[in-house]
Design a protein around this motif. Structure first.
Motif, PDB file in Angstrom:
ATOM      1  N   TYR A  58       0.805  -1.232   0.000  1.00 16.97           N
ATOM      2  CA  TYR A  58       0.000   0.000   0.000  1.00 16.97           C
ATOM      3  C   TYR A  58       0.824   1.262   0.000  1.00 16.97           C
ATOM      4  O   TYR A  58       0.280   2.329  -0.265  1.00 16.97           O
ATOM      5  N   GLU A  59       2.141   1.186   0.301  1.00 18.56           N
ATOM      6  CA  GLU A  59       2.914   2.427   0.324  1.00 18.56           C
ATOM      7  C   GLU A  59       2.980   3.082  -1.055  1.00 18.56           C
ATOM      8  O   GLU A  59       2.904   4.294  -1.176  1.00 18.56           O
ATOM      9  N   LEU A  60       3.095   2.249  -2.099  1.00 19.61           N
ATOM     10  CA  LEU A  60       3.274   2.810  -3.450  1.00 19.61           C
ATOM     11  C   LEU A  60       2.047   3.617  -3.897  1.00 19.61           C
ATOM     12  O   LEU A  60       2.181   4.794  -4.252  1.00 19.61           O
ATOM     13  N   PRO A  61       0.821   3.040  -3.874  1.00 20.66           N
ATOM     14  CA  PRO A  61      -0.340   3.863  -4.231  1.00 20.66           C
ATOM     15  C   PRO A  61      -0.573   5.013  -3.273  1.00 20.66           C
ATOM     16  O   PRO A  61      -1.041   6.082  -3.696  1.00 20.66           O
ATOM     17  N   PHE A  62      -0.214   4.819  -1.975  1.00 23.11           N
ATOM     18  CA  PHE A  62      -0.391   5.901  -1.007  1.00 23.11           C
ATOM     19  C   PHE A  62       0.446   7.103  -1.406  1.00 23.11           C
ATOM     20  O   PHE A  62      -0.019   8.250  -1.401  1.00 23.11           O
TER      21      PHE A  62
ATOM     22  N   ILE B 205      -7.753   6.326  -4.536  1.00 20.80           N
ATOM     23  CA  ILE B 205      -6.562   5.510  -4.261  1.00 20.80           C
ATOM     24  C   ILE B 205      -6.159   5.633  -2.804  1.00 20.80           C
ATOM     25  O   ILE B 205      -5.881   4.646  -2.125  1.00 20.80           O
ATOM     26  N   SER B 206      -6.158   6.889  -2.303  1.00 19.74           N
ATOM     27  CA  SER B 206      -5.712   7.091  -0.927  1.00 19.74           C
ATOM     28  C   SER B 206      -6.653   6.413   0.062  1.00 19.74           C
ATOM     29  O   SER B 206      -6.206   5.910   1.088  1.00 19.74           O
ATOM     30  N   ILE B 207      -7.973   6.408  -0.237  1.00 18.27           N
ATOM     31  CA  ILE B 207      -8.925   5.735   0.667  1.00 18.27           C
ATOM     32  C   ILE B 207      -8.537   4.265   0.796  1.00 18.27           C
ATOM     33  O   ILE B 207      -8.479   3.719   1.903  1.00 18.27           O
ATOM     34  N   PHE B 208      -8.220   3.622  -0.338  1.00 19.00           N
ATOM     35  CA  PHE B 208      -7.865   2.199  -0.263  1.00 19.00           C
ATOM     36  C   PHE B 208      -6.544   2.011   0.479  1.00 19.00           C
ATOM     37  O   PHE B 208      -6.387   1.062   1.256  1.00 19.00           O
ATOM     38  N   ALA B 209      -5.587   2.933   0.230  1.00 18.40           N
ATOM     39  CA  ALA B 209      -4.299   2.798   0.917  1.00 18.40           C
ATOM     40  C   ALA B 209      -4.468   2.950   2.418  1.00 18.40           C
ATOM     41  O   ALA B 209      -3.865   2.224   3.208  1.00 18.40           O
TER      42      ALA B 209
END
Lengths: 311, 139
Positions: free
Chosen positions: A141-145, A187-191
């Motif tokens: 999750y760090e990459l999309p975050f 994207i951030s919500i999922f991260a």
């Protein structure tokens, strides 16, 4: 800003964050219960849980690394409280510096690192399965975050200061109301869901299959500290998104304060709804989701931002 | 009554221990307590996965010669203070297994039991009533 003042601010925000965190966790449990057509716990439930855990016996396993085992929950809680303090300083005092966005990315990784340290030092087999999953999930999750964070950073004039991002959103329209903004927000919500360890990505704690996973050996106050760190992260994560995408919370008047709190609760409930309408993913599915679709979308939104900025 | 006992009464975390031989019916009735109809989360009770987190051990079935060591082990691993609840006729008294060759005693011969809930299987209402009565006596 003197050191004593900062320290007092830190302690104060620790207490405030804990109280808000417990209430946020209650909102999570209550909304979950209502979605499942149940009544749900009373509002003081998480306070009772924490007080009960402080009174329980603390086990330290025989073959555990004792220092790391005790230190890991403290590390977890420090990471979440310091990032919460920075967000409070940005919102309340308009105090920030260049690069606090990057600092927050590091600080928000600390709670997961604490869980990884604690789980791996406890010397339990199921716990190490959980640690391996948490580690892979952290990489996932760090990459999309970071993709989701870069979008508002570029959009508000290539800055890494949260205060400048807030100022940009006060003069222009909110970042969420643009095409790359809304993609970055999703994207951030999922991260953040992955960071919190909520259901589509709760495979590190999977209670049905590895019975508590990383937290399996923790009991008493140490478990309570991990729960507290999770609760505080439940405040910090959505609040971070409110600042990045929705223009923050302004305490100038009562209506603007309520407006800001509603933004926070909206994101919280969105995360809870995602949690309740999805089954748990396997680790390979989770990584494919994060490094596949979400990262592609993230890079797309960054390119879109550049196109909009410099056309 | 101290605040810690009060907090304990409001947040009982439950670990489900299938002690040994049983017909599984009590276990199914325990899971019924979690459904929207009974919803024990109203009282702050949650099912947890590890005995380290638990305040209540819900034990079903008789203890047999294979599982007696494991039951003792799980009881030792549970963080104290904890409450042990014997659910169903088998855990309370041995039930139909009481003359069986594998029988190693009903649950209270092995670990201290606080609450007995008889029935084959007990209804979810009976389990809730038993635990609520016990909480009323807890000081």
């Amino acid at each position: 800003m003197s050191i004593t003042y900062t320290f007092v601010y830190f302690i104060g925000s620790f207490i405030v964050l804990s109280i808000i965190g417990f209430i946020a966790s209650w909102i999570d449990r209550k909304v979950t219960a209502r979605i499942q057509w149940r009544v749900g716990p009373p509002w003081y439930q998480n306070f009772a849980d924490f007080i009960k855990l402080t009174a329980k016996e603390v086990f330290i396993p025989e073959n555990a690394n004792k220092f790391t085992f005790v230190f890991a929950p403290v590390l977890s809680i420090l990471g979440s409280v310091i990032s919460g303090t920075i967000l409070f300083l940005v919102l309340g005092k308009n105090f920030g510096f260049n690069g606090d966005l990057i600092l927050l990315v590091y600080l928000l990784a600390l709670p997961s690192l604490g869980i990884i340290l604690g789980g791996s030092s406890s010397g339990n087999v199921l716990s190490s399965v959980g640690v391996s999953r948490e580690l892979k999930l952290l990489l996932g999750y760090e990459l999309p975050f970071i993709c989701g964070i870069i979008v508002p950073a570029i959009k508000s004039g290539s800055t890494t200061s949260l205060v400048k991002i807030l100022e940009f959103q006060q003069t222009n329209k909110l970042i969420i109301f643009s095409l790359p903004g809304i993609i970055g927000f999703i994207i951030s919500i999922f991260a953040i869901t992955g960071k919190l360890g909520f259901v589509p990505f709760d495979l590190a704690e999977a209670e049905g299959e590895i019975s508590g996973g990383v937290l399996i050996e923790y009991s008493g106050i140490l478990l309570g500290l991990f729960k507290l760190a999770k609760s505080i992260l439940l405040v910090v994560g959505p609040l971070f998104l409110v600042i990045l995408y929705m223009g923050g919370i302004s305490f100038a008047s009562i209506s603007s304060t309520i407006n800001g709190i509603l933004k926070y609760v909206l994101i919280l409930v969105l995360i809870v709804i995602i949690k309740n309408t999805n089954p748990r993913l396997r680790i390979d599915q989770a990584i494919r989701f994060f490094w596949g679709w979400l990262t592609i979308l993230g890079i797309l939104s960054i390119i879109l931002t550049f196109v909009q900025m410099y056309k | 009554m101290s605040i810690k006992i009060k907090a304990l009464k409001k947040s009982l975390w439950v670990y489900h221990l299938a002690a040994g031989a049983s017909c599984n019916n009590c276990d199914i009735e325990i899971l019924d307590c979690l459904t929207p109809r009974y919803d024990i989360e109203r009282f702050g009770m949650v099912l947890v996965g590890s005995p380290r987190h638990a305040d209540v051990l819900l034990c079903t079935g008789i203890v047999n010669k294979k599982s007696i060591e494991r039951v003792k082990h799980v009881y030792q691993q549970t963080a104290k203070p904890c409450v042990v609840v014997a659910i169903g006729s088998c855990a309370c008294s041995g039930g139909i297994f009481r003359t069986g060759y594998e029988m190693a005693g009903p649950l209270d011969k092995v670990i201290p039991v606080d609450v007995y809930i008889p029935g084959c299987p007990p209804k979810p209402e009976a389990m809730l009533a038993g635990i609520v009565k016990f909480l009323g006596k807890l000081k």
